[in-house]
Design a protein around this motif. Structure first.
Motif, PDB file in Angstrom:
ATOM      1  N   GLY A  36      25.913  79.257  73.967  1.00  0.00           N
ATOM      2  CA  GLY A  36      25.681  78.387  75.128  1.00  0.00           C
ATOM      3  C   GLY A  36      26.695  77.253  75.194  1.00  0.00           C
ATOM      4  N   ALA A  37      26.997  76.823  76.428  1.00  0.00           N
ATOM      5  CA  ALA A  37      27.938  75.710  76.641  1.00  0.00           C
ATOM      6  C   ALA A  37      27.149  74.451  76.983  1.00  0.00           C
ATOM      7  CB  ALA A  37      28.901  76.047  77.775  1.00  0.00           C
ATOM      8  N   CYS A  38      27.334  73.410  76.175  1.00  0.00           N
ATOM      9  CA  CYS A  38      26.558  72.178  76.320  1.00  0.00           C
ATOM     10  C   CYS A  38      27.440  71.052  76.842  1.00  0.00           C
ATOM     11  CB  CYS A  38      25.982  71.798  74.961  1.00  0.00           C
ATOM     12  SG  CYS A  38      25.043  70.266  74.954  1.00  0.00           S
ATOM     13  N   HIS A  39      26.808  70.119  77.548  1.00  0.00           N
ATOM     14  CA  HIS A  39      27.565  68.973  78.057  1.00  0.00           C
ATOM     15  C   HIS A  39      28.152  68.134  76.922  1.00  0.00           C
ATOM     16  CE1 HIS A  39      28.163  66.916  82.034  1.00  0.00           C
ATOM     17  NE2 HIS A  39      28.840  66.169  81.188  1.00  0.00           N
ATOM     18  N   SER A  40      27.547  68.209  75.730  1.00  0.00           N
ATOM     19  CA  SER A  40      28.104  67.463  74.593  1.00  0.00           C
ATOM     20  C   SER A  40      29.503  67.980  74.249  1.00  0.00           C
ATOM     21  CB  SER A  40      27.190  67.572  73.369  1.00  0.00           C
ATOM     22  OG  SER A  40      25.926  67.018  73.662  1.00  0.00           O
ATOM     23  N   SER A 251      21.849  59.079  80.753  1.00  0.00           N
ATOM     24  CA  SER A 251      22.068  57.913  79.886  1.00  0.00           C
ATOM     25  C   SER A 251      23.369  57.173  80.172  1.00  0.00           C
ATOM     26  CB  SER A 251      21.987  58.315  78.404  1.00  0.00           C
ATOM     27  OG  SER A 251      20.835  59.082  78.170  1.00  0.00           O
ATOM     28  N   ILE A 252      23.593  56.887  81.440  1.00  0.00           N
ATOM     29  CA  ILE A 252      24.653  55.966  81.840  1.00  0.00           C
ATOM     30  C   ILE A 252      23.958  54.710  82.353  1.00  0.00           C
ATOM     31  CG2 ILE A 252      26.416  57.731  82.315  1.00  0.00           C
ATOM     32  CD1 ILE A 252      25.556  57.626  85.273  1.00  0.00           C
ATOM     33  N   GLY A 273      20.668  61.717  76.712  1.00  0.00           N
ATOM     34  CA  GLY A 273      22.062  61.901  77.116  1.00  0.00           C
ATOM     35  C   GLY A 273      23.001  61.124  76.215  1.00  0.00           C
ATOM     36  N   VAL A 274      24.196  61.665  76.055  1.00  0.00           N
ATOM     37  CA  VAL A 274      25.184  60.984  75.222  1.00  0.00           C
ATOM     38  C   VAL A 274      26.039  60.111  76.141  1.00  0.00           C
ATOM     39  CG1 VAL A 274      27.122  61.301  73.639  1.00  0.00           C
ATOM     40  CG2 VAL A 274      25.190  62.889  73.581  1.00  0.00           C
TER      41      VAL A 274
END
Ligand code: NAD
Ligand code: ZN
Ligand code: ZN
Length: 347
Positions: A36-40, A251-252, A273-274
């Motif tokens: 899987g491709a993660c936003h991290s 998380s912005i 969120g990072v």
């Protein structure tokens, strides 16, 4: 074998030919069935040279921290899995012996940094390749009959929201309310976990209408645009200004501020969120007993629990499938925000 590697800071990932790795003593080689491709990953690939240096991940690095595969070759001494077993990879590797690891919470290993232990795909070679090496068979969980392509994302996009929500379960009683901010890969699974485990009214917020439509399809009671009008829309829907828990998959600063505005007495604001943002804390700034938590990934037993939710049909991942050659496009789509659910690479 073919692998998708991050080769140079700031450059897009590329498909390369690399030697097929051999498992060392105690290790296991998987023939990868899905990744899987993660936003991290996008976050890491978006870092500047200076920021990247702080992580110290050596390059080139095969991407992919969500993985599933078939056990293909055993290193010397491995007896707890057998060639041919279908498995999912438990990605947050730890030392295996500290207090947190002893509880199966290797995501909170006390010694990982000191010992230089990193997850596959976030420090050393990951799952976006034909084969991958697992450092220890305890990092494998049986997949059984579950389809690897449809379920690989549960190793992170399922496990991370599951762990985040589980910590708030005692508060999510009848009459409670939960807000999910960002209904992409993790968020659309979070909505289903909330619906499966709690009687809470679930409100989804996103900046994209298609993601909001998906949120409704997978069980959100309400879905609103994540903007300055969101608090008023939520108040109108619920008849009150504050909610029981906010799960923030963005998380912005605007979403952290929104989570703060939705916080009342005993609200859990959960930052998944990072991102980098500031939040007010303290008796004069936050309602009594409201919390802010930053959970990271989840425990090995929780991965088993999430897979069981999929087995009982209570959770599924919307997936868009890409070949390894198409994997760079999967990250482009993730970056553009046009994916429905999760991008899954099938080598
Ligand atoms: P994704 O790109 O699939 O989903 C993000 C969603 O947020 C998209 O639907 C996007 O439209 C939406 N969004 C963007 N800006 C928004 C805003 N201002 N308000 C509301 N919604 C907004 O990403 P993902 O793979 O689901 O990852 C989500 C976040 O979680 C990332 O920051 C990722 O790095 C992080 N993450 C954290 C952990 C952890 O252990 N804490 C684990 C995995 C991922
Ligand atoms: Zn991830
Ligand atoms: Zn440990």
């Amino acid at each position: 074998m073919k692998a998708l590697q991050y080769v140079e800071v700031g450059k897009p990932p590329v498909v390369v030919e690399v030697p097929t790795p051999e498992p060392g003593p105690g290790q296991v080689r998987l023939k990868v069935t899905a990744a899987g491709a993660c936003h991290s990953d996008s976050f890491v690939m978006g870092l500047s040279e200076q920021e990247y240096a702080q992580f110290g991940y050596p390059l080139p690095m095969t991407l992919g921290h969500e993985g599933a595969g078939i056990v293909d070759k055993l290193g010397e001494g491995v007896t707890s899995v057998a060639v041919g077993d279908a498995v999912a990879v438990y990605g947050p590797w730890g030392c295996g012996t500290c207090y947190q690891c002893a509880q199966g919470k290797e995501n909170y290993c006390e010694r990982a940094a000191e010992l230089g232990i990193t997850p596959p795909g976030l420090g050393h070679d990951g799952s976006m390749a034909e084969y991958m090496i697992i450092d220890d068979p305890r990092h494998l969980v049986p997949l059984g009959d579950l389809d690897p392509v449809a379920n690989v994302a549960l190793t992170d996009a399922g496990l991370t929201p599951y762990h985040a929500i589980k910590m708030s379960l005692p508060k999510l009683v009848a009459g409670s309310t939960a807000v999910v901010i960002g209904t992409g890969g993790l968020g659309h699974v979070a909505i289903q976990i909330l619906r499966a485990l709690t009687p809470a009214t679930v409100i989804a917020l996103d900046v994209n209408d298609e993601k909001l439509a998906l949120a409704k399809e997978v069980g959100a009671h309400h879905a609103f645009l994540s903007n300055a009008e969101a608090p008023a829309a939520i108040e109108k829907a619920l008849g009150r200004k504050t909610v029981t828990a906010v799960f923030d998959f963005v998380s912005i600063q605007p979403t952290i501020d929104l989570g703060g505005a939705l916080s009342g007495v005993e609200t859990d604001q959960v930052i998944v969120g990072v991102g980098a943002a500031k939040a007010d804390v303290g008796m004069l700034a936050k309602p009594y007993d409201s919390t802010i938590r930053s959970p990271y990934w989840g425990a090995r037993a929780e991965l088993m629990e999430v897979l069981n939710l999929a087995r009982t049909g209570l959770v599924h991942v919307e997936t868009e499938v890409f070949s390894l050659d198409e994997a760079p496009q999967a990250y482009d789509r993730l970056h553009e925000g046009t994916l429905r659910g999760r991008a899954v690479i099938v080598p």
